[in-house]
Design a protein around this motif. Structure first.
Motif, short mmCIF file in Angstrom:
data_model
loop_
_atom_site.label_atom_id
_atom_site.label_comp_id
_atom_site.label_asym_id
_atom_site.label_seq_id
_atom_site.Cartn_x
_atom_site.Cartn_y
_atom_site.Cartn_z
N ALA A 88 0.79 -1.33 0.02
CA ALA A 88 0.01 0.07 0.03
C ALA A 88 1.19 1.08 -0.06
O ALA A 88 0.55 2.26 -0.65
N LEU A 89 1.98 1.20 0.68
CA LEU A 89 2.97 2.57 0.78
C LEU A 89 3.75 2.55 -0.81
O LEU A 89 3.76 3.77 -1.05
N GLU A 90 3.88 1.54 -1.42
CA GLU A 90 4.51 1.58 -2.56
C GLU A 90 3.73 1.95 -3.68
O GLU A 90 4.11 2.56 -4.68
N SER A 91 2.68 1.90 -3.55
CA SER A 91 1.48 1.95 -4.70
C SER A 91 0.69 3.46 -4.46
O SER A 91 0.23 3.74 -5.60
N ARG A 92 1.10 3.96 -3.50
CA ARG A 92 0.56 5.31 -3.29
C ARG A 92 1.20 6.48 -4.25
O ARG A 92 2.53 6.11 -4.35
N PRO A 93 0.30 7.40 -4.44
CA PRO A 93 1.19 8.42 -5.29
C PRO A 93 2.11 9.16 -4.48
O PRO A 93 2.01 9.33 -3.19
N GLY A 94 3.12 9.78 -4.91
CA GLY A 94 4.37 10.38 -4.37
C GLY A 94 3.73 11.79 -4.20
O GLY A 94 2.75 12.11 -4.53
N PHE A 95 4.94 12.54 -3.65
CA PHE A 95 4.51 14.13 -3.35
C PHE A 95 4.54 14.69 -4.91
O PHE A 95 5.21 14.32 -5.87
N VAL A 96 3.66 15.75 -5.19
CA VAL A 96 3.77 16.39 -6.33
C VAL A 96 4.82 17.41 -6.30
O VAL A 96 4.80 18.34 -5.43
N ASP A 97 5.59 17.74 -7.54
CA ASP A 97 6.66 18.55 -7.57
C ASP A 97 5.80 19.65 -8.21
O ASP A 97 6.17 19.48 -9.63
N ILE A 98 5.43 20.68 -7.89
CA ILE A 98 4.86 21.74 -8.56
C ILE A 98 5.93 22.27 -9.44
O ILE A 98 5.42 22.58 -10.71
N ARG A 99 6.92 22.71 -8.93
CA ARG A 99 8.13 23.34 -9.97
C ARG A 99 8.41 22.67 -11.06
O ARG A 99 8.51 23.35 -12.16
N LYS A 100 8.82 21.47 -10.94
CA LYS A 100 8.95 20.38 -11.96
C LYS A 100 7.80 20.67 -13.13
O LYS A 100 8.33 20.54 -14.53
N GLN A 101 6.78 20.45 -12.69
CA GLN A 101 5.52 20.44 -13.44
C GLN A 101 5.55 21.85 -14.10
O GLN A 101 5.11 22.17 -15.50
N GLN A 102 5.67 22.94 -13.66
CA GLN A 102 5.91 24.10 -14.17
C GLN A 102 6.80 24.33 -15.25
O GLN A 102 6.60 24.76 -16.15
N ARG A 103 7.99 23.73 -14.84
CA ARG A 103 9.07 23.68 -16.04
C ARG A 103 8.66 23.22 -17.22
O ARG A 103 8.89 23.39 -18.40
N GLU A 104 8.17 21.87 -16.87
CA GLU A 104 7.67 20.71 -18.01
C GLU A 104 6.78 21.69 -18.97
O GLU A 104 6.51 21.36 -19.99
N PHE A 105 5.75 22.35 -18.29
CA PHE A 105 4.68 23.17 -19.11
C PHE A 105 5.30 24.13 -19.65
O PHE A 105 4.71 24.48 -20.79
#
Length: 141
Positions: A113-130
């Protein structure tokens, strides 16, 4: 239970049944003998079992215990981290019982259950990708 442990347990049960039968026969013979004693003969208040019946009873109990221990499952570690580590390393193969089947209580990895849960969201990485996506004109990466 394997056939070895079952046969040892059955042998212990047979010996124990024989010891019980011998003890019962000894009690019946003694009570019959006590009835036919004359008053002039000395009566013993209580006669214990012969030593061979006592030894047979103890030996039968030990043999039965040995058979039951041979047929029991291996003990699981008490510490959670040791047990979970065994599951991680060995998987289903670490929980095969004497009959060759996976133990009924095996539930899989406790950390699944711990391994299948979503990790923390990296907002800055997503902004750079966008921003990179916009620079490329909105096409694929």
């Amino acid at each position: 239970m394997t056939w070895t442990s079952r046969s040892v347990t059955v042998a212990g049960l047979v010996l124990l049944a024989h010891a019980c039968y011998s003890a019962q026969e000894h009690a019946v013979l003694y009570s019959t003998f006590a009835k036919h004693m004359t008053s002039s003969q000395q009566r013993q208040p209580g006669v214990s079992l012969p030593i061979d019946i006592c030894i047979e009873t103890v030996a039968a109990t030990l043999i039965m215990c040995l058979g039951l221990v041979l047929g029991s499952q291996t003990l699981r570690p008490i510490q959670w981290r040791v047990w979970a580590g065994k599951i991680e390393r060995e998987g289903d193969a670490g929980f095969i019982d004497g009959s060759g089947e996976v133990d009924k209580e095996y539930r899989g990895s406790p950390f699944g259950a711990l391994e299948s849960r979503p990790g923390f969201v990296d907002i800055r990485k997503q902004q750079r990708e966008f921003a990179q996506w916009v620079k490329n004109g909105g096409s694929g990466k």
